[in-house]
Motif scaffolding. Sequence first.
Motif, PDB file in Angstrom:
ATOM      1  N   CYS A 161      34.800 -68.277 -38.436  1.00 30.65           N
ATOM      2  CA  CYS A 161      34.980 -68.089 -37.378  1.00 30.65           C
ATOM      3  C   CYS A 161      33.169 -68.071 -37.427  1.00 30.65           C
ATOM      4  O   CYS A 161      33.574 -66.472 -36.202  1.00 30.65           O
ATOM      5  CB  CYS A 161      36.063 -68.192 -36.313  1.00 30.65           C
ATOM      6  SG  CYS A 161      35.861 -69.379 -34.773  1.00 30.65           S
ATOM      7  N   CYS A 202      39.071 -73.212 -37.396  1.00 34.96           N
ATOM      8  CA  CYS A 202      39.608 -71.655 -37.586  1.00 34.96           C
ATOM      9  C   CYS A 202      41.011 -71.518 -36.543  1.00 34.96           C
ATOM     10  O   CYS A 202      40.974 -72.300 -35.470  1.00 34.96           O
ATOM     11  CB  CYS A 202      38.781 -70.813 -36.075  1.00 34.96           C
ATOM     12  SG  CYS A 202      39.310 -69.568 -35.590  1.00 34.96           S
ATOM     13  N   TYR A 244      36.794 -64.866 -36.468  1.00 33.80           N
ATOM     14  CA  TYR A 244      37.672 -64.604 -37.470  1.00 33.80           C
ATOM     15  C   TYR A 244      37.903 -65.473 -39.283  1.00 33.80           C
ATOM     16  O   TYR A 244      37.073 -65.845 -39.025  1.00 33.80           O
ATOM     17  CB  TYR A 244      39.111 -65.969 -36.926  1.00 33.80           C
ATOM     18  CG  TYR A 244      40.239 -65.871 -37.543  1.00 33.80           C
ATOM     19  CD1 TYR A 244      41.251 -65.489 -36.945  1.00 33.80           C
ATOM     20  CD2 TYR A 244      40.448 -66.215 -39.236  1.00 33.80           C
ATOM     21  CE1 TYR A 244      43.302 -64.911 -37.821  1.00 33.80           C
ATOM     22  CE2 TYR A 244      42.153 -66.817 -39.193  1.00 33.80           C
ATOM     23  CZ  TYR A 244      42.928 -65.458 -39.214  1.00 33.80           C
ATOM     24  OH  TYR A 244      43.552 -65.622 -39.761  1.00 33.80           O
ATOM     25  N   CYS A 255      41.252 -70.341 -32.804  1.00 33.25           N
ATOM     26  CA  CYS A 255      40.173 -70.639 -31.790  1.00 33.25           C
ATOM     27  C   CYS A 255      39.833 -71.968 -32.128  1.00 33.25           C
ATOM     28  O   CYS A 255      39.540 -72.377 -30.799  1.00 33.25           O
ATOM     29  CB  CYS A 255      39.539 -70.100 -31.388  1.00 33.25           C
ATOM     30  SG  CYS A 255      37.814 -69.918 -32.143  1.00 33.25           S
ATOM     31  N   CYS A 278      35.147 -66.803 -32.923  1.00 34.35           N
ATOM     32  CA  CYS A 278      35.417 -65.482 -32.889  1.00 34.35           C
ATOM     33  C   CYS A 278      35.461 -64.711 -33.426  1.00 34.35           C
ATOM     34  O   CYS A 278      36.177 -63.796 -33.120  1.00 34.35           O
ATOM     35  CB  CYS A 278      37.103 -66.017 -32.156  1.00 34.35           C
ATOM     36  SG  CYS A 278      38.275 -66.777 -33.507  1.00 34.35           S
TER      37      CYS A 278
HETATM   38 ZN   LIG Z   1      37.808 -68.654 -34.120  1.00 33.02          ZN
END
Ligand SMILES: [Zn+2]
Length: 174
Positions: A27, A6, A32, A9, A30
């Motif tokens: 991800c 990611c 994403y 993060c 998080c």
């Molecule tokens: Zn992430």
Amino acid sequence: MEPKFCPQCGHAVQAREAPDGRIRPTCPECGYIVYLNPPIAVGVIAERADGKIVLVLRGENPGRGLWGLPAGFMEIDETVQQAALRECLEETGLVVELGDLWGVWSYYHEAKRTAGVLVLYTARVVKGEPRAGSDSLEARFFALDEIPFAELAFNTHREALTRWKVTRAGEAGR
Ligand SMILES: [Zn+2]
């Protein structure tokens, strides 16, 4: 090129269905979603006052040892016109003035398994002598009937130059 981590993060991403229904690297930590888009290459058919155009002998793969138009990938902070001027200067040592848009092509990069876009402009050489650049072995001017069609690195360049030759030859015959 699928990313493994990611960019937000750093957690490992997974292939998941995005809201638009397409499987995308996502991800799980998080949320994403990585959207992958084709890179854009920009180049020129740069013509000298005598009608000859400049080609570069490629020093890097793809197409090492084959000829191509001066072209390369856009940087993130450039316009297409700026990229065209920069690539031409870097690869040939020539300062050019851009003319019309010559065409836009899609291509598929087999090794990278990605689609790409090539934008080509016509251009007029205004200054400089041809010299090899950082990733080219040679830069040389070719007359219409000297263009090495059998030794071109890319089909997109072959198509662009075929239309160029037909167009210019037609104009000369009028
Ligand atoms: Zn992430």
